[in-house]
Design a protein around this motif. Structure first.
Motif, short mmCIF file in Angstrom:
data_model
loop_
_atom_site.label_atom_id
_atom_site.label_comp_id
_atom_site.label_asym_id
_atom_site.label_seq_id
_atom_site.Cartn_x
_atom_site.Cartn_y
_atom_site.Cartn_z
N ASP A 22 22.91 89.38 -7.95
CA ASP A 22 24.20 89.18 -6.69
C ASP A 22 23.65 87.56 -6.99
O ASP A 22 23.25 87.56 -7.91
N ASP A 23 24.98 86.59 -6.50
CA ASP A 23 24.78 85.80 -6.80
C ASP A 23 24.23 84.76 -6.15
O ASP A 23 24.56 85.31 -4.54
N PHE A 24 23.29 84.20 -5.73
CA PHE A 24 22.84 83.88 -5.18
C PHE A 24 23.39 82.71 -3.94
O PHE A 24 23.30 83.02 -3.09
N TYR A 25 24.63 81.82 -4.56
CA TYR A 25 25.33 81.47 -3.12
C TYR A 25 26.16 82.20 -2.65
O TYR A 25 26.80 81.89 -1.67
N THR A 26 26.70 83.28 -3.58
CA THR A 26 28.13 83.87 -3.07
C THR A 26 27.06 84.97 -1.85
O THR A 26 27.21 84.44 -0.74
N ALA A 27 25.84 84.97 -2.18
CA ALA A 27 25.38 86.05 -0.95
C ALA A 27 24.69 85.41 -0.31
O ALA A 27 24.89 85.89 1.12
N GLU A 51 18.70 84.37 -14.13
CA GLU A 51 19.21 83.18 -14.80
C GLU A 51 19.35 82.10 -13.21
O GLU A 51 19.52 82.28 -12.24
N VAL A 52 19.06 81.06 -13.69
CA VAL A 52 18.90 79.48 -13.07
C VAL A 52 19.75 77.92 -13.31
O VAL A 52 19.19 78.29 -14.61
N GLN A 53 20.79 77.66 -12.56
CA GLN A 53 21.04 76.54 -13.62
C GLN A 53 20.24 75.27 -12.43
O GLN A 53 20.64 75.29 -11.05
N LEU A 54 19.35 74.77 -13.22
CA LEU A 54 18.72 73.59 -12.54
C LEU A 54 19.14 72.28 -12.34
O LEU A 54 20.02 71.83 -13.81
N VAL A 55 19.50 71.28 -12.18
CA VAL A 55 19.68 70.36 -12.26
C VAL A 55 18.94 69.52 -13.45
O VAL A 55 17.36 69.38 -12.78
N GLY A 56 18.28 68.86 -13.98
CA GLY A 56 18.27 68.21 -15.33
C GLY A 56 18.36 67.81 -16.70
O GLY A 56 19.89 68.44 -16.71
N THR A 57 17.13 67.59 -17.29
CA THR A 57 18.76 66.68 -18.41
C THR A 57 17.37 66.69 -19.79
O THR A 57 16.09 66.81 -18.66
N CYS A 58 17.69 66.71 -21.01
CA CYS A 58 16.07 66.35 -22.04
C CYS A 58 15.84 65.09 -22.09
O CYS A 58 15.63 64.73 -23.57
N GLU A 59 17.48 64.81 -21.79
CA GLU A 59 18.19 63.23 -22.44
C GLU A 59 17.20 62.25 -21.91
O GLU A 59 16.31 62.72 -20.76
N ILE A 98 19.83 73.21 -1.51
CA ILE A 98 18.28 73.81 -1.67
C ILE A 98 17.80 73.03 -3.40
O ILE A 98 18.33 73.31 -4.57
N HIS A 99 16.50 73.62 -2.96
CA HIS A 99 15.42 72.88 -4.00
C HIS A 99 14.41 74.53 -4.82
O HIS A 99 14.09 74.75 -3.47
N VAL A 100 14.33 74.19 -6.13
CA VAL A 100 13.53 75.38 -6.36
C VAL A 100 12.61 74.70 -7.45
O VAL A 100 12.41 74.03 -7.70
N GLY A 118 22.70 77.10 -9.47
CA GLY A 118 23.03 78.46 -8.95
C GLY A 118 22.84 79.15 -9.75
O GLY A 118 21.67 79.30 -11.05
N ALA A 119 22.12 81.08 -9.80
CA ALA A 119 21.51 81.99 -9.95
C ALA A 119 21.81 82.68 -9.80
O ALA A 119 23.14 83.18 -9.01
N LYS A 120 21.44 83.83 -10.34
CA LYS A 120 21.84 85.12 -10.27
C LYS A 120 20.60 86.43 -10.02
O LYS A 120 19.54 85.89 -10.29
#
Length: 161
Positions: A22-27, A51-59, A98-100, A118-120
């Motif tokens: 499932d796609d997290f936000y769709t579900a 897989e997840v997409q989180l707010v963040g950067t390495c810069e 949502i925070h994780v 986002g997440a699967k």
């Protein structure tokens, strides 16, 4: 400092299970639509995520006080999280925030914590959702804080949101 608070009138409480793939936000949106949940909070969930997409950067951040709008992609994680649900009456949609904290299974559970973009699902997500009948929750953008949408409380409604 301005403290914003509201006494909440609780509605229903749900245990929700998302399935493998499932796609997290769709579900989450499908759950909210099926059960007519427009606002509330998620006190906790546990999840395996492919897989997840989180707010963040390495810069290096040009302005450490400003929000980060870029994302970091991670795979094969275990997650724990929580958040809130507000309703956008104009668009007719629920707006989750949502925070994780996620641990990379293949890297000694090295952890990352941030806003979930986002997440699967991998295997499962077990979530608890507490509906709030009143007052109405909304997200108002604050131009003096980089236009970040902040949770706002309206007047309590005797029949719900």
């Amino acid at each position: 400092m301005t403290l914003r608070a509201a006494e909440l009138i609780m509605g229903r409480t749900f245990a929700v299970h998302f399935d493998h793939g499932d796609d997290f936000y769709t579900a989450l949106a499908e759950f909210c639509a099926e059960h007519d949940v427009r606002q509330g909070f998620i006190p906790m969930f546990i999840a395996g995520m492919r897989e997840v997409q989180l707010v963040g950067t390495c810069e290096k951040l040009e302005n450490p006080d400003a929000p980060v709008w870029s994302s970091v992609h991670l795979e094969n994680v275990e997650a724990v999280g929580g958040g809130s649900l507000a309703y956008d009456a104009e668009a007719g949609v629920v707006l989750p925030h949502i925070h994780v904290s996620v641990g990379l299974k293949a890297q000694s559970a090295t952890a990352h914590t941030s806003h979930l973009l986002g997440a699967k699902i991998q295997f499962l997500t077990e979530m608890y959702v507490v509906e709030v009948s009143g007052p109405a929750f909304s997200r108002q953008r604050n131009p003096s804080l980089y236009d970040v949408p902040l949770l706002s409380f309206g007047e309590p409604s005797p029949t719900g949101p």
